[in-house]
Design a protein around this motif. Structure first.
Motif: not given
Length: 313
Positions: A147-170
């Motif tokens: 669930t967390l991976l899909s929320q970080f990446t919107y299901g577009s890839h199977d890893y989390v980038t720094e941009m993914d993380f920043m966008r989600f947290m903010q």
């Protein structure tokens, strides 16, 4: 912090200055630019992490790992070392930096702390989830990680980038929630507002900025509602019962009141698998040692997003 080893130089005092030296605390205060009270608290924490009282250094390879959680291990191992040892001065400088970081800097440091600044793969994310929910079974950990991976990446890839993380947290609508999660004070606000009768009390009025700052730049746990009386045992029991219900973060409450993770883990060892007893014991210690007032507890509950509990005090 994942790049701390490359971005932070190794700092230390002259070899003749040891924890037995009379100027141990004052020398670190001068070198780090921190007030004496903050250096003294950091020295207490550094020893809890396993630092030698003889050399004043910490070797993560031989420190009592059972006292450190996953996040503490990552932070300690990210600090620069000489011969495998971390100096107390480097620990002071790192903690000062964290306290002074902006929201953006803290979020980037958190991301880089895990997986040494590289993209978070599934394994990294799973370890993070396990550190937050250590008592859950594998099925729950896997479901939460997915669930967390899909929320970080919107299901577009199977890893989390720094941009993914920043966008989600903010993206949180509740900005206070993010500010509270990122809030870090070397000396908790209630200690600055209510000096204890110990060897630190003479230094408590001295802060780097000359003012008393709360988590949002305001009054922190300064009592503004007249709640200067001490909470009773029955009130503390009520708070402990409510705060140990599912979906409440009682550890966050203790962090705001000034307890370190090491102190919480140590208390848990006295009452394993009994969070209610652990929380009650620590709340009593906070009340009696401060002394901590009802108003301060009410504000800490509010800051930890437990206003409904605060309103029952």
């Amino acid at each position: 912090m994942g790049t701390a080893n490359s971005s932070v130089p190794v700092h230390d005092l002259s070899p003749g200055t040891t924890p037995t030296s009379q100027n141990w605390i004052t020398a670190h205060a001068r070198k780090s630019g921190l007030p004496l009270v903050e250096v003294q608290r950091l020295w207490d924490q550094f020893q809890q992490l396993g630092a030698s009282r003889v050399t004043g250094r910490l070797n993560p390879a031989i420190s009592p790992g059972s006292r450190l959680n996953y996040n503490s291990h990552l932070f300690i191992n990210s600090l620069p070392k000489t011969g495998g040892n971390i100096s107390f001065l480097n620990y002071c400088i790192a903690c000062k930096g964290i306290e002074d970081f902006s929201e953006d800097e803290k979020l980037r440091a958190i991301f880089r702390l895990y997986n040494d600044g590289k993209e978070w793969d599934y394994s990294t994310l799973r370890k993070l989830v396990q550190s937050v929910y250590p008592r859950e079974n594998d099925d729950v950990i896997k479901s939460t990680t997915d669930t967390l991976l899909s929320q970080f990446t919107y299901g577009s890839h199977d890893y989390v980038t720094e941009m993914d993380f920043m966008r989600f947290m903010q993206s949180f609508d509740d900005r206070n929630l993010l500010e509270n999660c990122l809030a870090y004070k070397i000396v908790p606000q209630y200690l600055k507002n209510r000096p204890r009768d110990d060897h630190l009390s003479d230094y408590l009025p001295t802060t780097r900025s000359g003012d008393i700052r709360g988590p949002h730049g305001g009054g922190g746990l300064g009592v503004t509602d007249g709640g200067v009386g001490l909470p009773s045992d029955s009130q503390l029991k009520m708070v402990a019962q409510l705060m140990t219900e599912p979906r409440r973060d009682w550890r966050r409450l203790l962090n705001i009141l000034g307890f370190t993770e090491s102190e919480i883990v140590e208390a848990e060892e006295d009452s394993p698998n009994e969070p209610l007893e652990t929380l009650q014991s620590l709340l009593r210690g906070w009340r009696d040692g401060g002394p901590g007032s009802t108003g301060e507890l009410r504000q800490a509950l509010t800051l930890s997003n437990n206003t409904d509990v605060a309103n029952r005090l």
